[in-house]
Motif scaffolding. Structure first.
Motif, PDB file in Angstrom:
ATOM      1  N   GLY A 200     -23.237   2.282  35.790  1.00 11.77           N
ATOM      2  CA  GLY A 200     -22.462   3.177  35.434  1.00 11.77           C
ATOM      3  C   GLY A 200     -22.042   4.347  36.505  1.00 11.77           C
ATOM      4  O   GLY A 200     -21.325   3.817  37.479  1.00 11.77           O
ATOM      5  N   ALA A 201     -22.546   5.531  36.279  1.00 15.39           N
ATOM      6  CA  ALA A 201     -22.172   6.686  37.385  1.00 15.39           C
ATOM      7  C   ALA A 201     -22.683   5.748  38.857  1.00 15.39           C
ATOM      8  O   ALA A 201     -23.639   5.390  38.914  1.00 15.39           O
ATOM      9  CB  ALA A 201     -22.886   7.702  37.180  1.00 15.39           C
ATOM     10  N   ASN A 202     -21.619   5.795  39.765  1.00 14.76           N
ATOM     11  CA  ASN A 202     -21.989   5.199  41.022  1.00 14.76           C
ATOM     12  C   ASN A 202     -21.928   6.089  42.195  1.00 14.76           C
ATOM     13  O   ASN A 202     -22.688   6.840  42.794  1.00 14.76           O
ATOM     14  CB  ASN A 202     -21.044   3.930  40.985  1.00 14.76           C
ATOM     15  N   GLY A 203     -20.599   6.286  42.922  1.00 11.87           N
ATOM     16  CA  GLY A 203     -20.527   7.101  44.091  1.00 11.87           C
ATOM     17  C   GLY A 203     -20.255   8.439  43.483  1.00 11.87           C
ATOM     18  O   GLY A 203     -19.853   8.932  42.591  1.00 11.87           O
ATOM     19  N   LEU A 204     -20.679   9.438  44.382  1.00 13.70           N
ATOM     20  CA  LEU A 204     -20.512  10.687  44.303  1.00 13.70           C
ATOM     21  C   LEU A 204     -19.868  11.671  45.503  1.00 13.70           C
ATOM     22  O   LEU A 204     -20.342  11.201  46.667  1.00 13.70           O
ATOM     23  CB  LEU A 204     -21.742  11.595  44.057  1.00 13.70           C
ATOM     24  N   ASN A 209     -13.999  22.029  44.852  1.00 17.10           N
ATOM     25  CA  ASN A 209     -14.717  22.829  43.637  1.00 17.10           C
ATOM     26  C   ASN A 209     -15.150  22.159  42.530  1.00 17.10           C
ATOM     27  O   ASN A 209     -15.039  22.495  41.236  1.00 17.10           O
ATOM     28  CB  ASN A 209     -13.841  23.967  43.184  1.00 17.10           C
ATOM     29  N   ALA A 210     -15.410  20.683  42.710  1.00 16.36           N
ATOM     30  CA  ALA A 210     -15.679  19.746  41.644  1.00 16.36           C
ATOM     31  C   ALA A 210     -16.535  18.675  42.311  1.00 16.36           C
ATOM     32  O   ALA A 210     -16.701  18.381  43.380  1.00 16.36           O
ATOM     33  CB  ALA A 210     -14.528  19.128  41.113  1.00 16.36           C
ATOM     34  N   LEU A 211     -17.108  17.998  41.353  1.00 19.25           N
ATOM     35  CA  LEU A 211     -18.016  16.945  41.433  1.00 19.25           C
ATOM     36  C   LEU A 211     -17.156  15.687  40.995  1.00 19.25           C
ATOM     37  O   LEU A 211     -16.870  15.536  39.754  1.00 19.25           O
ATOM     38  CB  LEU A 211     -19.412  16.891  41.100  1.00 19.25           C
ATOM     39  N   TRP A 212     -16.949  14.649  42.178  1.00 22.87           N
ATOM     40  CA  TRP A 212     -16.135  13.535  41.631  1.00 22.87           C
ATOM     41  C   TRP A 212     -17.205  12.236  41.508  1.00 22.87           C
ATOM     42  O   TRP A 212     -18.100  12.278  42.383  1.00 22.87           O
ATOM     43  CB  TRP A 212     -15.118  13.350  42.540  1.00 22.87           C
ATOM     44  N   ASP A 217     -18.596   0.256  35.608  1.00 19.28           N
ATOM     45  CA  ASP A 217     -18.496  -0.330  34.518  1.00 19.28           C
ATOM     46  C   ASP A 217     -16.887  -0.212  33.849  1.00 19.28           C
ATOM     47  O   ASP A 217     -16.294  -1.016  33.381  1.00 19.28           O
ATOM     48  CB  ASP A 217     -19.471  -0.015  33.393  1.00 19.28           C
ATOM     49  N   ASP A 218     -16.590   1.399  33.754  1.00 15.25           N
ATOM     50  CA  ASP A 218     -15.412   1.722  33.348  1.00 15.25           C
ATOM     51  C   ASP A 218     -14.346   1.490  34.229  1.00 15.25           C
ATOM     52  O   ASP A 218     -13.106   1.439  33.715  1.00 15.25           O
ATOM     53  CB  ASP A 218     -15.448   2.920  32.785  1.00 15.25           C
ATOM     54  N   GLY A 219     -14.667   1.175  35.644  1.00 17.21           N
ATOM     55  CA  GLY A 219     -13.586   1.225  36.473  1.00 17.21           C
ATOM     56  C   GLY A 219     -12.704   2.527  36.851  1.00 17.21           C
ATOM     57  O   GLY A 219     -11.332   2.634  37.050  1.00 17.21           O
ATOM     58  N   THR A 220     -13.296   3.657  36.570  1.00 14.18           N
ATOM     59  CA  THR A 220     -12.709   4.921  36.905  1.00 14.18           C
ATOM     60  C   THR A 220     -13.319   5.748  37.959  1.00 14.18           C
ATOM     61  O   THR A 220     -14.361   5.485  38.557  1.00 14.18           O
ATOM     62  CB  THR A 220     -13.063   5.725  35.537  1.00 14.18           C
ATOM     63  N   ILE A 221     -12.549   6.946  38.187  1.00 17.18           N
ATOM     64  CA  ILE A 221     -13.001   8.004  38.962  1.00 17.18           C
ATOM     65  C   ILE A 221     -12.840   9.234  38.341  1.00 17.18           C
ATOM     66  O   ILE A 221     -11.555   9.553  37.639  1.00 17.18           O
ATOM     67  CB  ILE A 221     -12.314   7.960  40.370  1.00 17.18           C
ATOM     68  N   LEU A 222     -13.989  10.157  38.220  1.00 19.44           N
ATOM     69  CA  LEU A 222     -13.967  11.062  37.269  1.00 19.44           C
ATOM     70  C   LEU A 222     -13.965  12.504  38.056  1.00 19.44           C
ATOM     71  O   LEU A 222     -14.712  12.345  39.368  1.00 19.44           O
ATOM     72  CB  LEU A 222     -15.227  11.149  36.406  1.00 19.44           C
ATOM     73  N   ARG A 238      -9.568  10.749  36.498  1.00 17.56           N
ATOM     74  CA  ARG A 238      -8.491  10.900  37.413  1.00 17.56           C
ATOM     75  C   ARG A 238      -7.868   9.612  37.829  1.00 17.56           C
ATOM     76  O   ARG A 238      -6.870   9.404  38.492  1.00 17.56           O
ATOM     77  CB  ARG A 238      -9.093  11.792  38.654  1.00 17.56           C
ATOM     78  N   ALA A 239      -8.850   8.578  37.795  1.00 14.49           N
ATOM     79  CA  ALA A 239      -8.103   7.175  38.110  1.00 14.49           C
ATOM     80  C   ALA A 239      -8.759   6.003  37.186  1.00 14.49           C
ATOM     81  O   ALA A 239      -9.834   6.075  36.778  1.00 14.49           O
ATOM     82  CB  ALA A 239      -8.452   6.769  39.599  1.00 14.49           C
ATOM     83  N   THR A 240      -8.022   5.024  36.933  1.00 12.48           N
ATOM     84  CA  THR A 240      -8.549   3.998  36.101  1.00 12.48           C
ATOM     85  C   THR A 240      -8.005   2.742  36.465  1.00 12.48           C
ATOM     86  O   THR A 240      -7.514   2.528  37.379  1.00 12.48           O
ATOM     87  CB  THR A 240      -8.077   4.137  34.364  1.00 12.48           C
ATOM     88  N   GLY A 241      -8.790   1.421  35.819  1.00  8.68           N
ATOM     89  CA  GLY A 241      -8.466   0.005  36.249  1.00  8.68           C
ATOM     90  C   GLY A 241      -8.905  -0.090  37.556  1.00  8.68           C
ATOM     91  O   GLY A 241      -8.259  -1.187  38.282  1.00  8.68           O
ATOM     92  N   LEU A 242      -9.869   0.589  38.034  1.00 13.42           N
ATOM     93  CA  LEU A 242     -10.593   0.143  39.527  1.00 13.42           C
ATOM     94  C   LEU A 242     -11.685  -0.920  39.324  1.00 13.42           C
ATOM     95  O   LEU A 242     -12.895  -0.595  38.990  1.00 13.42           O
ATOM     96  CB  LEU A 242     -11.058   1.386  40.196  1.00 13.42           C
ATOM     97  N   THR A 243     -11.386  -2.157  39.241  1.00 12.70           N
ATOM     98  CA  THR A 243     -12.217  -3.345  38.973  1.00 12.70           C
ATOM     99  C   THR A 243     -13.412  -3.012  40.071  1.00 12.70           C
ATOM    100  O   THR A 243     -13.048  -3.152  41.358  1.00 12.70           O
ATOM    101  CB  THR A 243     -11.626  -4.573  39.095  1.00 12.70           C
TER     102      THR A 243
END
Length: 323
Positions: A200-204, A209-212, A217-222, A238-243
């Motif tokens: 699930g949650a992986n890179g940080l 002024n935000a935590l990315w 699993d979802d192929g996203t950046i939040l 903020r991004a999807t489709g990232l296998t």
């Protein structure tokens, strides 16, 4: 030349291939005209478990990395020399009960301004899993315990507040703890961070002024705003489709991102509007990229070779050449 995988490295390869249903990765080749701009700056020993998972730059251009399979923290000099800073104790069960991986990896790493390194160690045991501190020329010490049934993966340091943020890839939680140590607090367990297949949650990263957060699993950046009182704001995709997205970083041009897609062997540049372009691939020497660092106009890519099983390395590229 192919090198023999260690049992632990084979475990990673089996997990990734079995989950994604992919049997092989294209062999690396030389791309014409890119040799000067993109090159391998350091090679590591796969048979010794030198699989770089995360890294952080030193002021002199050295790169501190975690070798996940070897349970080590190492420093890579600008000339490519590698020096082991610490080797973590093996848990009594050899790491067999570590969630997902079934071996004990060193994972995320950050550096404080005084040179202190903070890194994550996951063992599936309560006595070793957590946040560890490594001061210059000293031995590592655990400063915060994390749940043994989780997998602490990426980590970020908020220099303004002195807080560490930790992504748990199994429990789908971002933890926070002061650099002084103590009991971690669950900062958010938003459903968008949940584990379902690989991680699930992986890179940080702390940025703007935000935590990315990347979610494999979802192929996203939040993006999660950092609100007063250390509270999380409204989560934004903020991004999807990232296998099989692993870690990521920012280029220095606003919210523009470089993200490592581990199994596809690609680095993608993601514009603030979500549009993405592949800027590096296996032809450039990628070997299952895990994380990226940028300083000025130089990009450093860590390649763990978990599945390619060929050449774990550090790839260096010029930012201006990644268009």
């Amino acid at each position: 030349m192919n090198k023999k995988l260690s049992p632990a490295a084979l475990t990673i390869a089996t997990v990734v291939i079995g989950t994604l249903g992919l049997a092989s990765v294209p062999a690396a080749a030389t791309r014409p005209g890119r040799a000067a701009a993109v090159h391998v700056a350091a090679h590591f020993d796969l048979a010794s478990g030198q699989t770089p998972e995360n890294g952080v730059l030193e002021p002199d251009g050295s790169l501190d990395v975690t070798f996940s399979v070897a349970r080590q923290v190492a420093r890579v000099d600008p000339d490519g020399g590698t020096h082991i800073l610490a080797t973590m104790p093996l848990p009594a069960d050899g790491g067999a009960n570590t969630p997902i991986l079934h071996f004990a990896p060193t994972m995320g790493i950050v550096r404080a301004d005084d040179g202190t390194l903070y890194f994550l160690y996951a063992t599936g045991t309560a006595d070793l899993t957590g946040v560890w501190r490594l001061r210059p020329r000293q031995t590592p010490e655990r400063i915060a315990a994390l749940p043994a049934d989780g997998l602490p993966n990426g980590m970020a340091l908020d220099r303004r507040t002195g807080k560490l943020y930790i992504a748990d890839s199994v429990l789908g939680t971002v933890w926070t703890v002061p650099v002084t140590g103590g009991t971690p607090t669950a900062w958010t367990s938003a459903p968008e961070l949940a584990y379902s297949a690989i991680a699930g949650a992986n890179g940080l990263k702390i940025h703007n002024n935000a935590l990315w957060v990347s979610d494999t699993d979802d192929g996203t950046i939040l993006r999660i705003p950092l609100l007063p009182g250390n509270r999380p704001g409204q989560l934004q995709v903020r991004a999807t489709g990232l296998t099989s997205v692993d870690d990521f970083t920012f280029t220095g041009r606003g919210d523009e991102i470089l993200a490592a897609l581990n199994h596809p062997n690609t680095i993608v540049r993601i514009r603030p509007d979500g549009h993405r372009t592949t800027v590096l691939n296996a032809a450039d020497g990628l070997q299952n990229p895990t994380s990226i660092e940028v300083r000025g106009t130089t990009v450093y890519v860590l390649n763990a070779a978990y599945v390619t099983a060929e050449d774990p390395n550090v790839l260096v590229a010029g930012l201006r050449d990644l268009r």
